[in-house]
Design a protein around this motif. Structure first.
Motif, PDB file in Angstrom:
ATOM      1  N   ASN A 177      12.828  -9.753   7.522  1.00  0.00           N
ATOM      2  CA  ASN A 177      11.427  -9.331   7.609  1.00  0.00           C
ATOM      3  C   ASN A 177      11.021  -8.607   6.331  1.00  0.00           C
ATOM      4  N   VAL A 178       9.751  -8.750   5.958  1.00  0.00           N
ATOM      5  CA  VAL A 178       9.167  -8.071   4.805  1.00  0.00           C
ATOM      6  C   VAL A 178       7.811  -7.524   5.230  1.00  0.00           C
ATOM      7  N   ASP A 179       7.580  -6.230   5.011  1.00  0.00           N
ATOM      8  CA  ASP A 179       6.280  -5.605   5.273  1.00  0.00           C
ATOM      9  C   ASP A 179       5.811  -4.926   3.994  1.00  0.00           C
ATOM     10  N   PHE A 180       4.634  -5.283   3.534  1.00  0.00           N
ATOM     11  CA  PHE A 180       4.096  -4.731   2.291  1.00  0.00           C
ATOM     12  C   PHE A 180       2.689  -4.216   2.560  1.00  0.00           C
ATOM     13  N   SER A 181       2.453  -2.938   2.253  1.00  0.00           N
ATOM     14  CA  SER A 181       1.151  -2.320   2.489  1.00  0.00           C
ATOM     15  C   SER A 181       0.623  -1.728   1.196  1.00  0.00           C
ATOM     16  N   LEU A 182      -0.695  -1.874   0.988  1.00  0.00           N
ATOM     17  CA  LEU A 182      -1.373  -1.280  -0.160  1.00  0.00           C
ATOM     18  C   LEU A 182      -2.474  -0.362   0.338  1.00  0.00           C
ATOM     19  N   ILE A 211       3.708 -15.066   9.621  1.00  0.00           N
ATOM     20  CA  ILE A 211       3.011 -14.461   8.484  1.00  0.00           C
ATOM     21  C   ILE A 211       1.779 -13.734   9.026  1.00  0.00           C
ATOM     22  N   ASP A 212       1.599 -12.491   8.583  1.00  0.00           N
ATOM     23  CA  ASP A 212       0.442 -11.681   8.980  1.00  0.00           C
ATOM     24  C   ASP A 212      -0.258 -11.136   7.752  1.00  0.00           C
ATOM     25  N   LEU A 213      -1.585 -11.202   7.772  1.00  0.00           N
ATOM     26  CA  LEU A 213      -2.427 -10.589   6.732  1.00  0.00           C
ATOM     27  C   LEU A 213      -3.483  -9.750   7.428  1.00  0.00           C
ATOM     28  N   SER A 214      -3.714  -8.533   6.965  1.00  0.00           N
ATOM     29  CA  SER A 214      -4.738  -7.709   7.606  1.00  0.00           C
ATOM     30  C   SER A 214      -5.394  -6.781   6.593  1.00  0.00           C
ATOM     31  N   LEU A 215      -6.626  -6.431   6.887  1.00  0.00           N
ATOM     32  CA  LEU A 215      -7.404  -5.486   6.096  1.00  0.00           C
ATOM     33  C   LEU A 215      -8.014  -4.482   7.059  1.00  0.00           C
ATOM     34  N   GLU A 216      -7.810  -3.184   6.796  1.00  0.00           N
ATOM     35  CA  GLU A 216      -8.219  -2.140   7.731  1.00  0.00           C
ATOM     36  C   GLU A 216      -9.005  -1.049   6.997  1.00  0.00           C
ATOM     37  N   TRP A 217     -10.121  -0.678   7.548  1.00  0.00           N
ATOM     38  CA  TRP A 217     -10.982   0.348   6.944  1.00  0.00           C
ATOM     39  C   TRP A 217     -11.084   1.525   7.907  1.00  0.00           C
ATOM     40  N   TYR A 218     -10.427   2.632   7.575  1.00  0.00           N
ATOM     41  CA  TYR A 218     -10.446   3.848   8.388  1.00  0.00           C
ATOM     42  C   TYR A 218     -11.497   4.783   7.784  1.00  0.00           C
ATOM     43  N   ASP A 270      -8.562   5.691  -0.206  1.00  0.00           N
ATOM     44  CA  ASP A 270      -8.162   6.641   0.829  1.00  0.00           C
ATOM     45  C   ASP A 270      -8.483   6.129   2.223  1.00  0.00           C
ATOM     46  N   GLU A 271      -9.349   5.138   2.320  1.00  0.00           N
ATOM     47  CA  GLU A 271      -9.812   4.654   3.615  1.00  0.00           C
ATOM     48  C   GLU A 271      -9.393   3.224   3.937  1.00  0.00           C
ATOM     49  N   ILE A 272      -9.003   2.441   2.938  1.00  0.00           N
ATOM     50  CA  ILE A 272      -8.784   0.999   3.135  1.00  0.00           C
ATOM     51  C   ILE A 272      -7.317   0.662   2.934  1.00  0.00           C
ATOM     52  N   MET A 273      -6.750  -0.033   3.938  1.00  0.00           N
ATOM     53  CA  MET A 273      -5.371  -0.487   3.882  1.00  0.00           C
ATOM     54  C   MET A 273      -5.351  -2.019   3.924  1.00  0.00           C
ATOM     55  N   ALA A 274      -4.464  -2.606   3.111  1.00  0.00           N
ATOM     56  CA  ALA A 274      -4.221  -4.045   3.139  1.00  0.00           C
ATOM     57  C   ALA A 274      -2.749  -4.264   3.443  1.00  0.00           C
ATOM     58  N   ARG A 275      -2.445  -5.269   4.265  1.00  0.00           N
ATOM     59  CA  ARG A 275      -1.060  -5.497   4.676  1.00  0.00           C
ATOM     60  C   ARG A 275      -0.696  -6.971   4.543  1.00  0.00           C
ATOM     61  N   PHE A 276       0.567  -7.199   4.227  1.00  0.00           N
ATOM     62  CA  PHE A 276       1.177  -8.514   4.309  1.00  0.00           C
ATOM     63  C   PHE A 276       2.521  -8.356   5.001  1.00  0.00           C
ATOM     64  N   SER A 277       2.801  -9.227   5.962  1.00  0.00           N
ATOM     65  CA  SER A 277       4.086  -9.180   6.657  1.00  0.00           C
ATOM     66  C   SER A 277       4.631 -10.587   6.831  1.00  0.00           C
ATOM     67  N   TYR A 278       5.917 -10.693   6.649  1.00  0.00           N
ATOM     68  CA  TYR A 278       6.645 -11.922   6.992  1.00  0.00           C
ATOM     69  C   TYR A 278       7.821 -11.522   7.860  1.00  0.00           C
ATOM     70  N   SER A 279       8.077 -12.304   8.902  1.00  0.00           N
ATOM     71  CA  SER A 279       9.235 -12.023   9.748  1.00  0.00           C
ATOM     72  C   SER A 279       9.710 -13.295  10.418  1.00  0.00           C
ATOM     73  N   SER A 280      10.966 -13.266  10.778  1.00  0.00           N
ATOM     74  CA  SER A 280      11.565 -14.342  11.567  1.00  0.00           C
ATOM     75  C   SER A 280      11.978 -13.751  12.900  1.00  0.00           C
ATOM     76  N   THR A 281      11.519 -14.357  13.985  1.00  0.00           N
ATOM     77  CA  THR A 281      11.791 -13.835  15.324  1.00  0.00           C
ATOM     78  C   THR A 281      12.279 -14.967  16.212  1.00  0.00           C
ATOM     79  N   LEU A 282      12.798 -14.603  17.379  1.00  0.00           N
ATOM     80  CA  LEU A 282      13.248 -15.617  18.326  1.00  0.00           C
ATOM     81  C   LEU A 282      12.922 -15.185  19.747  1.00  0.00           C
ATOM     82  N   SER A 283      12.898 -16.160  20.638  1.00  0.00           N
ATOM     83  CA  SER A 283      12.692 -15.920  22.062  1.00  0.00           C
ATOM     84  C   SER A 283      13.684 -16.785  22.825  1.00  0.00           C
ATOM     85  N   ARG A 284      14.367 -16.195  23.786  1.00  0.00           N
ATOM     86  CA  ARG A 284      15.453 -16.899  24.475  1.00  0.00           C
ATOM     87  C   ARG A 284      14.930 -17.728  25.653  1.00  0.00           C
TER      88      ARG A 284
END
Length: 943
Positions: free
Chosen positions: A646-651, A706-713, A655-669
């Motif tokens: 997994n990789v999580d990268f946040s910028l 893969i996840d991409l998000s933009l957040e404004w607090y 002071d109010e705006i966050m940008a994120r990128f995430s990659y992960s490998s998951t499984l379900s049984r």
């Protein structure tokens, strides 16, 4: 332990050590402190405080994490955990008896999500055959009052146990060291259910928690208890299934060949009107002991229990469209006006008993070895046991109109009695119509025209045990440099599930003259559904257990031997992770990189008697099996190894705006029931002939995310966020079907005794008539043999939009979110050979408005979910089940009379919405369910 087992354990540990060592070369991450920090529950107060706390967790977490926190000690936003979870963007729920039951996340149904309690994987069990045997956690079994918070991990994390490709949902409960000294809270409420027909319309719910610390806060004790009762009622109209090519007198001229090139038609199996009367009790308890002998060592011992019991007494008035069903097919092929002449009515009674005991005991040790190094050891032994006393869960009785005399002198009794038909109005509401009955007095509801038909005694006893230990460590960089910390750990999970399934059905002659059989008018039945004035004029009312007592008193009761199945999974895993913090072009960033290695061994065992023959019991029911006296054991093994990065990268853009990128490998049984090597047979005279065999060597579903998000607090507790996600999923499990024979105990093909029946057959005699058993002189049956397999890959993507806004100091606020999900896994209703589609895939939305000021809190919430595929197979046949779009309004309000006392009222489904399920097409009605509204009125006292 044998040498092989010792070598296996040694190799796993050696691999884990090697993985941790190699972590110095390969970057990875695990934010131990951030993701495992304790929440000071006492500091969170009110709706605004809880929403602000959840927003802070979302902002500060690596990856995509959403959360809900308690609004106060013992006060969760909704009366049910699932009801609260559905307020989170991307989370939707299934309902059972108008109550949140299981959750879907980003279109992935309950079986694709993992639920943990305080980061521990929890067992689950269910007794009803219709529920199957899976890993889905039932949120109805946990009282919301004992929960301090819930975290929903939508992206994979190296330190989080695998099992959820939709999400991992961690439920947190309180500990005494969360509080400063003595705290206590108690709540009493009355549950007012407007649907109740039999039982109490007002039932009690009580909960309380007390916590205290001693010895200069070195020792703490917390005790939480709750008790809840609820009576309720449900009315249902529908069918037990829609069967392709059912009936030989169907007019197919209306079928549109461009939609339905094969000209397939579908007719209903039955037409039903059901009354359900529920009684439910739930107890929850938790005791937590904490001891900190030094500033660097904290020990926690906890015990958590729940007891859940639900009784459903159900009656059904029904008509079965077997034999030569007629009617007209529409353009799709649905017979919208099926009819069957000269048949019988069926009057059913069901007694469903669902009892579950959950127990978990755990030990946790936190040791701060130095200023930069800390360790955490956690162990728990948890069990979920459905039907712990071994009692069966489903008792079923059927009464019917008698078959009349032979009027054609052909030796075959006519099934004459009632002419019944069915129509569907343009809005999908059902109507049933009657012609005159051939029975005496032309009255199919007269007791003298009713006789006993059959009894069934069945159900599952399941015991699911999980023993799990986790050892985690964290090194924190107290100096300079981008590397902030290194986290590492190992985990071993021993998952054991043992099942006992009973299924007895018998057609027996029972005298019902003393049975308290009543009929009541259907006027007012299903009033919110519509079309109720055209249903059966009278509805049967009697008790299944009373009828079963008559079966026993008259010497006709017996039980077939149970079938035993068990699965043992042992998973050993290790992870290593790195956390980096720094600036990129003067923009603050965090980078988490991690990898998790897992090795799983699977062993499945089935114990069952082998089949010697099939018994021809009657012309419409399934053949009953004739078994050997000896039990045969079948054992199969499987396993798999996975590496999950997994990789999580946040910028922090501002002071109010966050940008994120995430990659992960998951499984379900895979679901548990698909792993059993046992064989089941479901064959009927002249067909269909179905059989199924499990597959313990199934592989897990693997998902690359893969996840991409933009957040404004933009203000305290206020934010806007937009996220896009995409999942590439491999090894989806579907069902492969092949034609072939099924062997008897001697290896010979099973045969059909109904093709050339012998004199006196069929025969419903108790124990079976050997003359009606199949022999090798009968024609061999060509079965449709279903086996689960890893068949398909798929892509799912979607958008999550969320707004949370506080209107300054006015006290008003609003939460609005919407999730749109799409993918190439949608069920094609025009493909009659469908074997795969993703259940639970649907859009969802929430709108919540609230006011909080001067001790007054009011919240009005609307939750909407679009239509979705619930199951690939209807209970009776291999046809899909769809749930139509549904929206529900809930409201709650509270007022603080003083700092210690508050009163509250809660309303659930206040507009009394109904739910509807259909088959392949919308006019293939399966269920119209009517529940009514529910209100809770109570008082909370804090000390």
């Amino acid at each position: 332990m044998n040498n092989f087992s010792l070598r296996l354990k040694y190799n796993k540990v050696a691999s884990a050590i090697a993985l941790v060592t190699l972590g110095a070369i390969a970057p990875s991450s695990y934010a131990f402190t951030e993701d495992n920090q304790e929440t000071e529950v006492i500091e969170v107060r009110g709706i605004r405080g809880a929403l602000a706390s959840a927003a802070n967790i979302k902002r500060e977490s690596s990856g995509v994490v959403d959360a809900i926190t308690a609004e106060d000690i013992g006060k969760f936003p909704d009366t049910n955990l699932a009801e609260s979870l559905q307020r989170i963007t991307g989370v939707s729920i299934d309902r059972a008896n108008n109550e949140g039951n299981q959750v879907s996340v980003r279109g992935f149904g309950p079986t694709f999500n993992l639920v943990t309690l305080n980061n521990r994987q929890m067992p689950t069990s269910s007794t009803l055959l219709s529920n199957g045997i899976n890993r889905s956690f039932n949120f109805r079994e946990i009282a919301a009052e004992s929960v301090s918070g819930v975290e929903v991990y939508k992206t994979g994390k190296a330190h989080v146990a695998s099992g959820g490709i939709g999400a991992t949902i961690n439920v947190q409960t309180a500990k005494p060291f969360n509080y400063d000294g003595f705290k206590a809270v108690a709540s009493v409420k009355g549950v007012v259910d407007t649907s109740v027909d039999k039982g109490d319309s007002v039932t009690p719910e009580m909960s309380g928690m007390i916590s205290n610390t001693f010895m200069d806060s070195k020792f703490g004790v917390l005790l939480a208890l709750s008790h809840a009762e609820r009576d309720s009622h449900k009315e249902r109209v529908g069918s037990q299934g829609w069967i392709p090519e059912r009936g030989s007198n169907v007019n197919k001229s209306g079928i549109d060949s461009s939609l339905n090139p094969n000209g397939t038609h579908w007719a209903p199996l039955t037409m039903d009107a059901d009354n359900h009367d529920y009684e439910r009790e739930r107890q929850n308890g938790q005791i937590v002991l904490q001891y900190a002998p030094t500033d660097t060592l904290t020990a926690t011992v906890d015990y958590t229990m729940s007891r859940f019991k639900e009784i459903d007494n159900m009656t059904r008035t029904s008509f079965c469209l077997d034999g030569d069903t007629g009617g007209d097919a529409d353009a799709n092929g649905t017979v919208t006006n099926p009819f069957r002449n000269d048949d019988e009515l069926n009057f059913w009674a069901f007694h469903f008993l669902n009892e579950t005991e959950n127990d978990s005991i755990g030990l946790n040790l936190e040791w701060i070895a130095s200023d930069s190094l800390s360790f955490n050891f956690d162990y728990h032994d948890s069990t979920s046991h459905a039907q712990p006393d071994g009692q069966n869960s489903e008792f079923i009785i059927n009464l019917k109109n008698p078959r009349v005399n032979d009027t054609n002198n052909d030796g075959i009794p006519d099934r004459g009695g009632v002419d019944v038909g069915y129509t569907t109005s343009p809005d999908g509401r059902p109507s049933v119509f009657f012609d005159a009955a051939d029975l005496p007095g032309q009255d199919p509801f007269a007791k003298e025209n009713i006789e006993f038909d059959l009894f069934q005694n069945r159900g599952l006893e399941i015991e699911n045990n999980i023993k799990q230990f986790q050892l985690q460590g964290e090194w924190v960089n107290n100096g300079d440099g981008a590397l902030a910390k290194i986290s590492f750990g190992v985990m071993n999970t021993d998952y054991q599930i043992d099942t006992k399934m009973r299924r007895t059905i018998a057609f027996v002659p029972v005298d019902i003259s003393t049975l308290d059989l009543q009929f009541r008018s259907s006027e007012g039945f299903g009033s919110q559904i519509g079309g109720n004035q055209n249903l059966f004029p009278l509805l049967a009312d009697f008790n299944a257990l009373e009828a079963l007592d008559l079966v026993k008193e008259q010497g006709h009761f017996f039980e077939l031997d149970p079938v035993f199945n068990s699965v043992q999974e042992e998973t050993f895993s290790a992870f290593v992770a790195f956390d980096f913090i720094g600036d990129f072009n003067d923009i603050p960033y965090t980078l988490n990189v991690g990898v998790r290695w897992e090795d799983t061994d699977v062993k499945a065992v089935s114990l069952q008697r082998e089949i010697t023959a099939l018994n021809y019991v009657n012309t419409v029911g399934r053949f009953s099996e004739v078994f050997t006296p000896d039990v045969n054991s079948v054992s199969l093994e499987g396993g798999y190894t996975r590496l999950l990065p997994n990789v999580d990268f946040s910028l922090e853009l501002t002071d109010e705006i966050m940008a994120r990128f995430s990659y992960s490998s998951t499984l379900s049984r895979p679901d548990i029931s698909s792993l059993f090597p046992s064989t089941t047979i479901d064959a009927r005279p002249t067909g269909p002939y179905n059989a199924s065999v499990g597959n313990p060597n199934l592989k897990p579903l693997d998902s690359q995310n893969i996840d991409l998000s933009l957040e404004w607090y933009y203000d305290e507790g206020s934010y806007i966020s937009a996220g896009y996600f995409i999942k590439y999923v491999e090894n989806f499990i579907g069902v492969t079907t092949r034609e072939g024979t099924m062997p008897d105990v001697n290896g010979n093909p099973l045969t059909d005794p109904s093709i050339n029946p012998r004199p006196g057959c069929p025969d419903e005699v108790v124990g079976g008539n050997p003359a009606c058993f199949s022999t090798q002189d009968d024609p061999a049956i060509n079965f449709q043999i279903a086996t689960p397999g890893n068949l398909d890959d798929a892509q799912i993507d979607g958008w999550e939009l969320n707004l949370q806004h506080m209107f300054g100091e006015s006290g008003f606020g609003v939460v609005a979110n919407y999730t749109a999900v799409d993918g190439d896994v949608v069920y094609d209703v025009y493909d009659v050979n469908n074997t795969f589609a993703l259940t639970g895939l649907s859009d969802s939305a929430n709108l919540i408005g609230f006011y909080e000021k001067n001790g007054l809190q009011i919240r009005l919430a609307y939750n909407w979910r679009d239509d979705f595929l619930l199951a690939l197979y209807q209970p009776q046949r291999g046809e899909p089940t769809f749930v139509e779009e549904y929206g529900q309004w809930d409201i709650n309000a509270s007022y603080e009379v003083s700092e210690a006392v508050s009163v509250f009222v809660e309303g659930i489904n206040i507009t009394e919405e109904v739910t509807r399920q259909h088959g392949r097409f919308k006019d293939q009605l399966l269920s119209y369910d009517q529940y009514g509204a529910r209100y809770n009125v109570g008082v909370t006292v804090k000390f």
